[in-house]
Enzyme design. Structure first.
Site: not given
Ligand code: BGC
Length: 808
Positions: A230
């Site tokens: 993530d």
């Molecule tokens: C979120 C993800 C997301 C990623 C990119 C993160 O903060 O938890 O779900 O895909 O950011 O935006």
């Protein structure tokens, strides 16, 4: 692209390592000299959030227009595999047009509590349903040559301190609840990628968890794509790579790329592990390359129409006294509630879509009835949480001449966002008071809800009808109008329980928790597994939803009445539309062990089907149950195990409305299988309505003493210390203030804006290492290490290191 083995043989060690971190926020690196293209990956999940402009920085609110399909909360309520597949294909078409190769979604985390700020992005409290829907979504997207990223793997069930929190979970809950949905999706849909969660699981970061990544995901489930972090979830790069985490996002991450190179050079990392990671990444780039040059234009109108029909199947009719609904076109309706004109249709955070168009409930109703039948008053302000007496008074007045009142209410933006859990389950007072006041003045009130997860309904007995519209995406308003006026017969059912009160949930005392750990004390007793096992009353049960017609269930047949645990059971039954309107019914099959030597949920969903029936029409439904439908995870043998004995087969219209029942006897072929003491702890064998689980029992269940949950005074700060925990250090305080100031600017620009609130709530929980992601090119790992020394009181040494690293 040429053969991957050849390509790898031509790469330098540095090139291989560099492929393991992104090119920027939204691209995977390519290598030009070898003809490897760079591909784009972007959010997700219910629409395309392709950032406009500079992709080296995070921009949450400036993305290209895209169709905002219903959020996961609404899609799940459709229980319609084919429809979700279609939505997946539409998402892929938008990716194709925008040259995006991988969509970051779907999210298959379990709704452990109604409070999780991201529940609107997740499907269900039940892993089977969650897995089935995730599978359809992934299959739909990938059928057109676009990849997905199943997220957040795993046990990311609260937003509070999500980047460091340690989820303490027993093995059975992990396997049976928190991994099981991912397992279905991986085995049956092979998502190109998965996204590792921010949090730790039993002490180890999910992104460097060898058991979860290597043993379970790759070896047991056979995942052949790659796993990315993530955004900002990387802790120790080399450990993560060894554990089976291939790609660090966002990138570039030169410092970590060098760490990989050094680890190979000094023999700490086997180069074969790096080669395997690069092979997995290249395989996906090669797949993406097949569609990269396709010229494609999607049809925004067709997608809007699909978004509307998907949303309409996700609308759940919760209450309909005296069949007040559907409304007649000639009925005089007082439409009340600002949400009728300013729709709430999605949640805040990384999934925020710039829609191609937005419908509102008022206009959509007027299209059906004409203006003269409808009056509108706002009743509350769109962001207003405080009661507005004037608006309420005006609304009460407007209701006087109406035959029926429809109140649009729910949760405002600021209640549901990534990075932010709710701290109660109530709707704002401004909405509750409005409903209360109107019901005192009028006897025929229908409430239409827009929210991403359950709310308490203190006014439930005062209203005649309730429609749960969820966050239905840009066309959700039309879906609500269609259901209100009977153009569509509602067919959604709850994919989660609506408890009466927050404290009724078994997780309520242990959610959210922190600052360091969150204890999943309720184990497998999540959602209906708890309520049904202890016969506790709920507001609306899992699987519940009304229709404008009625259905009759009959002829339940089990093909066999005795099977071995190696055989499947074929179940069939008939459903008939016994009413006067065409409608769709979601038939649910639950399995219930008659007796067990270990603790089990009273019932578990193991099959479902959605069928459309004309009045008087009858259809046969067949569901096959394999051994997993009867199995529990035996922690002694570390495998799924089916006990010999009798199992009830329950078929119904919801988890508490069982219409047909039979029994099957199963003979296990595995003899003399031991049972671990922890699988039969009395407190879990005989759970009580109170939903309390003591520390001693929980420690027995997890098999170790509870880890410390407090911030320890004088403990040395590390890269994983959240910014909010550095108060004791002068430099730490200054850093915290600096970050808060930046966020305050954001908040000032839009005080109630959900994105600003989300950043504000997240900042304190962000570990120091995430500054690398936020600092872009201005900050490198060595500089941050210097800063850490300064925070730890080694001011000059740290400053020197920081300046030196800044110069290099
Ligand atoms: C979120 C993800 C997301 C990623 C990119 C993160 O903060 O938890 O779900 O895909 O950011 O935006």
């Amino acid at each position: 692209m040429e053969n991957i083995k050849n390509l790898i043989s031509k790469m330098t060690l540095e090139e291989k390592a560099s492929l393991c971190s992104g090119a920027d926020f939204w691209h995977i690196k390519g290598i030009e000299r070898l003809g490897i293209p760079s591909i784009m990956i972007t959010d997700g999940p219910h629409g395309l959030r392709k950032q406009e402009g500079d992709t080296a920085e995070l921009g949450l609110e400036n993305s290209v227009p895209a169709t905002c399909f219903p959020t996961a909360s609404s899609l799940a309520a459709t229980w319609n595999r084919d429809l979700i597949f279609e939505v997946g294909q539409a998402l892929a078409e938008e990716c194709k047009q925008e040259k995006v190769s991988i969509l970051l979604g779907p999210g298959a985390n379990i709704k452990r509590s109604p409070l999780c700020g991201r529940n609107f992005e997740y499907f269900s409290e039940d892993p089977y349903l969650s897995g089935q829907i995730a599978k359809s979504h992934i299959n739909g997207v990938q059928s057109l040559g676009i990849g997905t990223s199943l997220k957040h793997y795993a046990a990311n069930n609260q937003e509070y301190r999500r980047m460091t929190i340690n989820a303490v979970i027993d093995e059975r809950a992990l396997r049976e609840i928190y991994l099981a949905g991912f397992e279905i999706a991986v085995k049956e849909a092979q998502p190109w990628t998965l996204m590792g969660a921010y949090n730790r699981v039993n002490g180890i970061y999910a992104c460097e968890h060898p058991d979860q990544l290597c043993k379970i995901l790759k070896e047991e489930w056979g995942h052949d794509g790659f796993v990315m972090t993530d955004w900002g979830a990387m802790n120790e790069r080399v450990d993560a790579l060894e554990a089976g985490l291939e790609l660090e996002m966002p990138g570039p991450s030169a410092g970590n790329d060098i760490k990989i190179v050094e680890a190979v050079k000094n023999g700490k990392l086997d180069e074969a592990i790096l080669d395997e990671a690069v092979t997995r990444i290249l395989k996906i780039i090669a797949k993406a390359e097949e569609t990269l040059t396709d010229d494609f234009k999607y049809d925004p109108q067709a997608h809007h129409a699909l978004a509307r029909s998907a949303a309409s199947e996700g609308v759940v009719l919760l209450k309909n006294n005296d069949s007040l609904l559907p409304l007649n076109k000639d009925t005089k309706v007082a439409l009340i509630g600002e949400m009728a004109k300013t729709p709430r249709y999605q949640g805040a955070g990384s999934s925020l879509i710039q829609p191609t168009q937005i419908d509102n409930i008022y206009d959509e109703i007027v299209k059906i009835t004409g203006e003269e039948k409808i009056t509108f008053t706002p009743g509350y302000t769109v962001k207003g949480i405080e009661v507005n007496e004037e608006l309420i008074e005006e609304a009460v007045k407007s209701s006087k001449d109406a035959d029926i009142v429809v109140i649009c209410a729910g949760l405002p933006d600021s209640y549901e966002a990534e990075g932010l859990d709710r701290d109660h389950m109530r709707m704002p007072e401004s909405h509750n008071k409005l409903i209360d006041a109107i019901t005192k003045a009028h006897s025929k009130v229908i409430v239409v809800l827009s929210n991403g997860s359950p709310v308490e309904m203190p006014w439930i007995d005062q209203v005649e009808g309730i429609l749960e519209g969820y966050l239905g995406g840009q066309a959700g308003a039309g879906a609500i109008a269609d259901v209100l006026y009977g153009i569509i017969n509602p067919s959604g059912k709850l994919a989660e329980t609506f408890p009466k009160r927050l404290e009724d949930n078994a997780s309520s005392e242990y959610f959210p928790s922190g600052p360091k750990t969150v204890e999943y004390r309720e184990s497998i007793f999540v959602g209906y597994r708890f309520f049904n096992s202890v016969d506790k009353d709920v507001l609306f049960p899992f699987g519940f939803g009304l229709s404008y017609t009625t259905f009759e269930y009959k002829n339940l047949k089990l093909k066999q009445n005795k099977i071995s645990d190696q055989e499947s059971l074929e179940v069939s039954l008939k459903v008939k539309n016994s009413g006067k309107t065409t409608g769709k019914e979601i038939v649910q099959l639950y399995v219930s062990p008659v007796s067990s030597k270990v603790f089990r949920s009273k019932i578990e969903l193991k099959g479902f089907d959605k069928v459309e029936l004309k009045p008087g029409e009858e259809k046969e439904i067949s569901i096959t149950l394999d051994r997993r439908a009867f199995a529990y995870y035996n922690t002694e043998i570390s495998d799924w195990y089916v006990e010999s004995g009798d199992y009830k087969i329950l078929v119904g219209s919801s988890s508490i409305d069982i219409r047909l029942e039979d029994q099957i006897s199963i003979e296990s072929t595995q003899k003399n299988i031991p049972i671990a003491e922890k699988d039969k702890i009395p407190a879990y064998m005989n759970i009580s309505k109170s939903g309390k689980f003591g520390q001693v029992d929980f420690e027995k269940l997890i098999g170790y003493s509870l880890p410390n949950n407090q911030v320890i005074k004088n403990e040395a700060f590390t890269m994983n210390t959240p910014l909010g925990d550095m108060e004791a250090s002068f430099i730490g305080r200054q850093l915290g203030k600096m970050m808060e100031k930046q966020i305050e600017e954001l908040v000032k620009a839009d005080p109630d804006g959900a994105t600003a609130l989300m950043m504000k709530s997240m900042i304190k929980g962000m570990p120091l290492r995430t500054l690398l992601m936020m600092g872009g090119d201005r900050l490198n790992r060595e500089m941050l290490e210097g800063l850490l020394q300064m925070i730890n009181g080694k001011f000059f040494k740290g400053l020197f290191a920081l300046i030196k690293a800044g110069r290099s």
